[in-house]
Design an enzyme around this catalytic site. Sequence first.
Site, PDB file in Angstrom:
ATOM      1  CB  THR A 184      -0.945  -0.009   1.229  1.00  0.00           C
ATOM      2  OG1 THR A 184      -1.820   1.120   1.191  1.00  0.00           O
ATOM      3  CG2 THR A 184      -0.167   0.002   2.534  1.00  0.00           C
ATOM      4  CB  CYS A 185       1.972   3.721  -1.514  1.00  0.00           C
ATOM      5  SG  CYS A 185       1.080   3.743  -3.088  1.00  0.00           S
ATOM      6  N   GLY A 186       0.366   5.890  -0.938  1.00  0.00           N
ATOM      7  CA  GLY A 186      -0.549   7.022  -0.956  1.00  0.00           C
ATOM      8  C   GLY A 186      -1.713   6.838  -1.906  1.00  0.00           C
ATOM      9  CD1 TRP A 241      -3.384   8.354   4.066  1.00  0.00           C
ATOM     10  CD2 TRP A 241      -3.305   6.283   4.903  1.00  0.00           C
ATOM     11  NE1 TRP A 241      -3.654   8.445   5.417  1.00  0.00           N
ATOM     12  CE2 TRP A 241      -3.601   7.180   5.955  1.00  0.00           C
ATOM     13  CE3 TRP A 241      -3.203   4.918   5.183  1.00  0.00           C
ATOM     14  CZ2 TRP A 241      -3.797   6.754   7.274  1.00  0.00           C
ATOM     15  CZ3 TRP A 241      -3.385   4.499   6.487  1.00  0.00           C
ATOM     16  CH2 TRP A 241      -3.682   5.408   7.516  1.00  0.00           C
TER      17      TRP A 241
END
Length: 279
Positions: free
Chosen positions: A235-237, A264
């Site tokens: 996962t990330c932004g 996110w």
Amino acid sequence: MDPVVSTEWLAQRLGSPDLRVVDGSWFMPAEARSGHEEYLRVHIPGAVFFDIDAIADLTTDLPHMLPTPEAFAQAVGALGLSREVDIVIYDSLGIRAAARVWWTLRAMGFIRAFVLDGGLKKWLAEARHVETGDVHPRAVKVAPAFDPGLVRSADEVRGLLASGGPRLVDARGAARFLGDAPEPRPGLKAGHMPGAANVPFDQVVAADGTLRPAQELTAIFEAAGVDLAKPIVTTCGSGVTASVLALALARLGRDRTAVYDGSWAEWGALADAPIVTGP
């Protein structure tokens, strides 16, 4: 099979009938740069431009979410991309958005997709041939396909948090992960998902824009407390740099790593999503 190819390998095969080249350059809004404009100014010969914000689900306000398989098939067919050829994707920074395009293609059934190690940055540093302007490929017919094993939704992430299943690995920088820095997208809470590990994506990419060797990657993930023998979801932004971690894990033989598509941008906006701050 290594998910990246070298600039030398690509240079030797340019123009081959079984090869297509894709420029997937993309930038955050704050970077004030246009991937498409830069593509028109300079790109690897024959490359078509893949816009992750346009080849996306345009019915949601979340950034560059996966489109339907039908819409994707139509879009990549117009770019002349098929499953019968090798597809090499690059971006202007080395390895960032190219990994997102690579993951998207694989999620849509394109298993012959690779990332150019070092991207346009390395290609230019080696003074290799480039061209300007647009490329107009011959369109091809592509059948829709989708591999759900490579994608996770918010509901699925909730489920794995409750079950203690696959480990979430977050590619954002440490300050954002810990909640010490605000998110670049307004209105999002700060912090991370409970139990997530933090491997900032720039740790797996060397200064020259190439993917780090397998031994170094293994050490980086293990230092973050990631058990490479167990399932992982990245996962990330907004699903871009999470794909860089998926690419790194593919180099380690973990080529079935799933990406949380909303990342996110979605999780940080949900009213009831569990979020923690600090280590």
